[in-house]
Design a protein around this motif. Structure first.
Motif, PDB file in Angstrom:
ATOM      1  N   ALA A  19      20.705  11.787 -24.010  1.00 57.72           N
ATOM      2  CA  ALA A  19      20.601  10.996 -22.777  1.00 57.72           C
ATOM      3  C   ALA A  19      19.687  11.753 -21.821  1.00 57.72           C
ATOM      4  N   PHE A  41      17.099   8.930 -26.230  1.00 54.60           N
ATOM      5  CA  PHE A  41      16.047   9.284 -27.190  1.00 54.60           C
ATOM      6  C   PHE A  41      16.703   9.940 -28.395  1.00 54.60           C
ATOM      7  N   GLU A  66      17.296  22.925 -20.956  1.00 46.14           N
ATOM      8  CA  GLU A  66      18.222  21.950 -20.370  1.00 46.14           C
ATOM      9  C   GLU A  66      19.596  22.211 -20.989  1.00 46.14           C
ATOM     10  N   GLU A  68      23.388  21.355 -21.796  1.00 49.55           N
ATOM     11  CA  GLU A  68      24.075  20.064 -21.893  1.00 49.55           C
ATOM     12  C   GLU A  68      25.399  20.203 -22.647  1.00 49.55           C
ATOM     13  N   ASP A  97      18.958  21.360 -24.767  1.00 45.27           N
ATOM     14  CA  ASP A  97      18.000  20.316 -25.151  1.00 45.27           C
ATOM     15  C   ASP A  97      16.621  20.790 -24.701  1.00 45.27           C
ATOM     16  N   LYS A 118      10.541  16.426 -27.518  1.00 44.08           N
ATOM     17  CA  LYS A 118      11.941  16.787 -27.765  1.00 44.08           C
ATOM     18  C   LYS A 118      12.214  17.324 -29.168  1.00 44.08           C
ATOM     19  N   SER A 187      21.239  16.781 -18.625  1.00 37.06           N
ATOM     20  CA  SER A 187      21.201  18.122 -18.030  1.00 37.06           C
ATOM     21  C   SER A 187      21.108  18.031 -16.511  1.00 37.06           C
TER      22      SER A 187
END
Ligand code: MG
Length: 217
Positions: A19, A41, A66, A68, A97, A118, A187
């Motif tokens: 997310a 994603f 990030e 998470e 992430d 990503k 995040s």
């Protein structure tokens, strides 16, 4: 999938659904509006690493961290209402992430896929499997991230725009969620660059933490 196998979600899970833009603090920091629906994603499972491995940054990459909370699906589910979605959670993990940001501005502005921002190798460092009982209230637990000992991110999961139950329900309207799949829940503010020779440390509350060194490749 039995708990014994869920513990090896990195090996058996078939997808990582992330997310984006899901913390109010991050949206405030970036002066962005609240998304009307979750922004989801996919990240490839080839990007997983676990403690003992290094975050590898290829020459020329610009990578942001990030931190998470990761939600690990315990049972196959599809089209489930929000009110029932938490019963499909098999466990949790802490995740980074990692995002390659050179492309992300262009990707966002032009509505392009987030794939290469990503999906690079080592872009998903995760902790060990955490049993549901280890996270007393996943909707209000503190997650944090330090780079070389300096606190960068520190927020509770109550700051999410779309909480865990909402994310599971939403994703399951479009694709089956299967045992061992991981949902990255977004995040908070404080995301910043990391580079070779940095040491990443992230945690949940006081008792759960993980460490990853960053190297150049
Ligand atoms: Mg993220």
């Amino acid at each position: 999938m039995a708990t014994a196998e869920l513990k090896h979600f990195v090996r058996y899970g078939k997808k990582i659904a992330g997310a984006g833009l899901n913390y109010r603090s991050l949206l405030t920091e970036r002066k962005l509006p609240l998304p009307k629906e979750p922004v989801i994603f996919l990240k490839p499972t080839s990007s997983y690493i676990t403690e003992g491995q290094n975050i590898e940054i290829p020459d020329g990459f610009v990578v942001h961290e990030e931190v998470e909370l990761g939600v690990i699906i315990g049972q196959r589910c599809k089209n489930i209402p929000e009110s029932q979605s938490l019963q499909y959670v098999g466990g949790y993990c802490l995740a980074l992430d990692l995002t390659e940001v050179r492309l992300m501005k262009e990707i966002r502005e032009n509505g392009l896929p987030w794939t290469f921002g990503k999906g690079f190798d080592t872009a998903c460092p995760v902790s060990r499997f955490l049993h549901c009982e280890e996270i007393q209230n996943p909707n209000n637990v503190r997650i944090w991230c330090k780079v070389n000992g300096e606190l960068r991110q520190n927020e509770t999961t109550s700051d999410m725009v779309f909480p865990i139950a909402s994310l599971i329900s939403h994703i399951s309207q479009y694709m089956s969620l299967e045992p061992g799949d991981l949902i990255l829940t977004g995040s908070p503010a404080g995301v910043g660059p990391i580079g070779p020779s940095d040491v990443m440390e992230a945690g949940i509350g006081e008792d759960i933490s993980m460490t990853f060194p960053v190297v150049a490749v």
